[in-house]
Write a protein that holds these residues in place. Structure first.
Motif, PDB file in Angstrom:
ATOM      1  N   GLY A  90       1.248  -1.017   0.027  1.00  0.00           N
ATOM      2  CA  GLY A  90       0.197  -0.301   0.084  1.00  0.00           C
ATOM      3  C   GLY A  90       0.919   1.172  -0.207  1.00  0.00           C
ATOM      4  N   LEU A  91       2.008   1.136   0.722  1.00  0.00           N
ATOM      5  CA  LEU A  91       2.921   2.410  -0.073  1.00  0.00           C
ATOM      6  C   LEU A  91       3.996   1.850  -0.123  1.00  0.00           C
ATOM      7  CD1 LEU A  91       3.272   3.180   4.329  1.00  0.00           C
ATOM      8  CD2 LEU A  91       2.180   4.293   2.768  1.00  0.00           C
ATOM      9  N   ASP A  92       3.873   2.038  -1.749  1.00  0.00           N
ATOM     10  CA  ASP A  92       4.740   1.065  -2.709  1.00  0.00           C
ATOM     11  C   ASP A  92       5.828   2.323  -3.022  1.00  0.00           C
ATOM     12  OD1 ASP A  92       3.340  -1.137  -2.207  1.00  0.00           O
ATOM     13  OD2 ASP A  92       1.655  -0.095  -3.350  1.00  0.00           O
ATOM     14  N   VAL A  93       6.863   2.627  -3.966  1.00  0.00           N
ATOM     15  CA  VAL A  93       7.574   2.935  -4.314  1.00  0.00           C
ATOM     16  C   VAL A  93       7.896   2.060  -5.536  1.00  0.00           C
ATOM     17  CG1 VAL A  93      10.057   4.254  -4.497  1.00  0.00           C
ATOM     18  CG2 VAL A  93       9.193   2.687  -2.006  1.00  0.00           C
ATOM     19  N   ILE A  94       7.348   3.481  -6.601  1.00  0.00           N
ATOM     20  CA  ILE A  94       7.273   2.848  -8.312  1.00  0.00           C
ATOM     21  C   ILE A  94       7.864   3.513  -8.579  1.00  0.00           C
ATOM     22  CG2 ILE A  94       4.294   2.256  -7.329  1.00  0.00           C
ATOM     23  CD1 ILE A  94       3.860   5.094  -8.428  1.00  0.00           C
ATOM     24  N   ASP A  95       8.803   4.367  -8.357  1.00  0.00           N
ATOM     25  CA  ASP A  95       9.977   5.006  -9.609  1.00  0.00           C
ATOM     26  C   ASP A  95      10.614   5.841  -8.771  1.00  0.00           C
ATOM     27  OD1 ASP A  95      10.706   5.817 -12.040  1.00  0.00           O
ATOM     28  OD2 ASP A  95       9.076   7.428 -11.762  1.00  0.00           O
ATOM     29  N   ALA A  96      11.850   5.534  -9.705  1.00  0.00           N
ATOM     30  CA  ALA A  96      13.010   6.342  -8.946  1.00  0.00           C
ATOM     31  C   ALA A  96      13.683   7.234 -10.513  1.00  0.00           C
ATOM     32  CB  ALA A  96      14.115   5.199  -8.281  1.00  0.00           C
ATOM     33  N   VAL A  97      14.304   8.245 -10.252  1.00  0.00           N
ATOM     34  CA  VAL A  97      15.186   9.158 -10.928  1.00  0.00           C
ATOM     35  C   VAL A  97      16.825   9.344 -10.019  1.00  0.00           C
ATOM     36  CG1 VAL A  97      13.614   9.079 -12.540  1.00  0.00           C
ATOM     37  CG2 VAL A  97      14.126  11.345 -10.923  1.00  0.00           C
ATOM     38  N   GLU A  98      17.697   9.904 -10.715  1.00  0.00           N
ATOM     39  CA  GLU A  98      18.800  10.480 -10.312  1.00  0.00           C
ATOM     40  C   GLU A  98      18.687  11.874 -10.491  1.00  0.00           C
ATOM     41  OE1 GLU A  98      23.348  10.865  -9.752  1.00  0.00           O
ATOM     42  OE2 GLU A  98      22.591   9.591 -11.720  1.00  0.00           O
ATOM     43  N   VAL A  99      18.605  12.786  -9.567  1.00  0.00           N
ATOM     44  CA  VAL A  99      18.622  14.195  -9.281  1.00  0.00           C
ATOM     45  C   VAL A  99      19.550  14.633 -10.714  1.00  0.00           C
ATOM     46  CG1 VAL A  99      19.003  16.458  -8.275  1.00  0.00           C
ATOM     47  CG2 VAL A  99      17.538  14.282  -7.377  1.00  0.00           C
ATOM     48  N   ARG A 100      19.099  14.744 -11.916  1.00  0.00           N
ATOM     49  CA  ARG A 100      19.582  15.787 -12.637  1.00  0.00           C
ATOM     50  C   ARG A 100      18.939  17.700 -12.944  1.00  0.00           C
ATOM     51  NH1 ARG A 100      22.558  12.553 -16.070  1.00  0.00           N
ATOM     52  NH2 ARG A 100      22.643  10.739 -15.121  1.00  0.00           N
ATOM     53  N   THR A 101      18.083  17.753 -11.855  1.00  0.00           N
ATOM     54  CA  THR A 101      17.753  19.245 -12.461  1.00  0.00           C
ATOM     55  C   THR A 101      16.726  19.463 -11.424  1.00  0.00           C
ATOM     56  OG1 THR A 101      15.318  18.672 -12.681  1.00  0.00           O
ATOM     57  CG2 THR A 101      16.755  18.501 -14.459  1.00  0.00           C
ATOM     58  N   PRO A 102      17.228  20.641 -11.080  1.00  0.00           N
ATOM     59  CA  PRO A 102      16.877  21.674  -9.584  1.00  0.00           C
ATOM     60  C   PRO A 102      15.275  21.853 -10.490  1.00  0.00           C
ATOM     61  CG  PRO A 102      17.451  23.374 -11.265  1.00  0.00           C
ATOM     62  CD  PRO A 102      18.048  22.088 -12.034  1.00  0.00           C
ATOM     63  N   ALA A 248      15.638  12.134 -19.217  1.00  0.00           N
ATOM     64  CA  ALA A 248      15.879  12.940 -20.831  1.00  0.00           C
ATOM     65  C   ALA A 248      17.280  13.560 -19.862  1.00  0.00           C
ATOM     66  CB  ALA A 248      15.170  14.188 -20.800  1.00  0.00           C
ATOM     67  N   ALA A 249      17.219  13.925 -18.833  1.00  0.00           N
ATOM     68  CA  ALA A 249      19.183  14.259 -18.673  1.00  0.00           C
ATOM     69  C   ALA A 249      19.673  13.208 -18.630  1.00  0.00           C
ATOM     70  CB  ALA A 249      18.666  14.755 -17.497  1.00  0.00           C
ATOM     71  N   ALA A 250      19.244  11.675 -17.773  1.00  0.00           N
ATOM     72  CA  ALA A 250      20.120  10.891 -17.491  1.00  0.00           C
ATOM     73  C   ALA A 250      19.939  10.364 -18.451  1.00  0.00           C
ATOM     74  CB  ALA A 250      18.644  10.125 -16.801  1.00  0.00           C
ATOM     75  N   ARG A 261      26.240  17.824  -9.116  1.00  0.00           N
ATOM     76  CA  ARG A 261      25.115  17.310  -9.190  1.00  0.00           C
ATOM     77  C   ARG A 261      24.342  18.277  -8.786  1.00  0.00           C
ATOM     78  NH1 ARG A 261      25.735  11.597  -9.721  1.00  0.00           N
ATOM     79  NH2 ARG A 261      27.038  10.484  -9.235  1.00  0.00           N
ATOM     80  N   ALA A 262      23.041  18.449  -9.163  1.00  0.00           N
ATOM     81  CA  ALA A 262      21.977  18.725  -8.755  1.00  0.00           C
ATOM     82  C   ALA A 262      21.733  18.855  -6.933  1.00  0.00           C
ATOM     83  CB  ALA A 262      20.779  18.705  -9.512  1.00  0.00           C
ATOM     84  N   THR A 263      21.508  20.164  -6.299  1.00  0.00           N
ATOM     85  CA  THR A 263      21.376  20.010  -5.022  1.00  0.00           C
ATOM     86  C   THR A 263      20.109  20.888  -5.210  1.00  0.00           C
ATOM     87  OG1 THR A 263      22.300  22.010  -4.869  1.00  0.00           O
ATOM     88  CG2 THR A 263      23.884  20.661  -4.580  1.00  0.00           C
ATOM     89  N   ALA A 264      19.342  21.237  -5.581  1.00  0.00           N
ATOM     90  CA  ALA A 264      18.373  21.611  -4.698  1.00  0.00           C
ATOM     91  C   ALA A 264      17.109  20.508  -4.434  1.00  0.00           C
ATOM     92  CB  ALA A 264      17.733  22.006  -6.337  1.00  0.00           C
TER      93      ALA A 264
END
Length: 266
Positions: A90-102, A248-250, A261-264
């Protein structure tokens, strides 16, 4: 420090978990998954986790977002799988991306909601929607920590429509308690897109507006699910993927050695 943005859900009975309940569950998942977390400085260091625009308690969601900072590099998809396995169903992590943009929070311009009005005739709901949309301004009241506030619920609504009616004439079964459609009962389903504004307009505010303009009063509390939140396409009234720019950046290639790396935060 590597940063990862995650999309997670609140489904079924887990929609009744508060934001603080989820924070505790997520911190336990981080420990179980042995995630190399980065920590804040100071006398009481905390893991670097930031949350973006969490849904209210009692509201289901398919589109909640958070960002974590890591002290060591991890593959985003492998991290997603490990965290998902460490959280309750029910608490499901369904997507993950590395931060590339602020400026991620600035991309969360609107939310798309599904509002299920059990026991409401679809034709009655359609008339109420038409009356609401015909108004230039619909004032509603809400009690806040600063007292009773009056604000316009109509101005924040980018789209409101009735979805096809859903009625099932079959017999009730135990498994149907988790379905969106209760058997043998009328059920009006609304699709609602609301801009994120100040003060924030929530689905229950729009329901108050429907009651004020068309006397629409569901016999039982509405079941609300956030389907998406992100950039708003004003032309079509649709909400798009806020992680698309990072994705897209990845795909454009890995970060060069020494490239910051983006820090925002989220």
């Amino acid at each position: 420090m590597q940063r990862i943005r995650l999309r997670y859900t609140k489904r079924g009975r887990l929609r009744f978990t508060s934001h603080r309940d989820f924070q505790r569950a997520f911190e336990r998942a981080l420990r179980r998954s042995v995630v190399p977390m980065a920590y804040s400085a100071g006398f009481t260091p905390h893991p670097k986790v930031s949350y973006a625009n969490a849904a209210p308690t009692g509201v289901a969601s398919e589109a909640e977002y958070l960002e974590i900072g890591l002290a060591a590099h991890r593959d985003p998809e492998e991290l997603r799988v490990q965290l998902d396995e460490s959280l309750p169903a029910g608490l499901d992590v369904i997507d993950a991306v590395e931060v590339r943009t602020p400026n991620f929070v600035e991309r969360l311009e609107a939310s798309e909601w599904q509002v299920r009005l059990d026991g409401v005739d679809p034709q009655e709901a359609a008339r109420a929607v038409a009356r609401f949309l015909a108004e230039e301004r619909v004032e509603v009241e809400r009690l806040t920590k600063n007292g009773l506030r009056v604000f316009d619920a109509r101005g924040a609504v980018a789209a409101l429509e009735l979805l096809p009616p859903q009625v099932d004439g079959g017999a009730d079964t135990e498994g149907e308690e988790t379905r969106d459609v209760r058997t043998g009962r009328p059920c009006a389903i609304l699709r609602l897109v609301v801009r994120h504004a100040t003060p924030a307009v929530r689905p229950d505010d729009v329901l108050s507006g429907l009651r004020a303009t068309a006397d629409l009063a569901p016999p039982v509390p509405a079941e609300v699910t956030r389907l998406a939140q992100g950039p708003l396409d004003e032309g079509t009234g649709t909400v798009t993927d806020p992680l698309a720019l990072d994705r897209a950046a990845a795909q454009a290639g890995p970060l060069a050695a020494g490239e910051p790396r983006a820090t925002a935060s989220a």
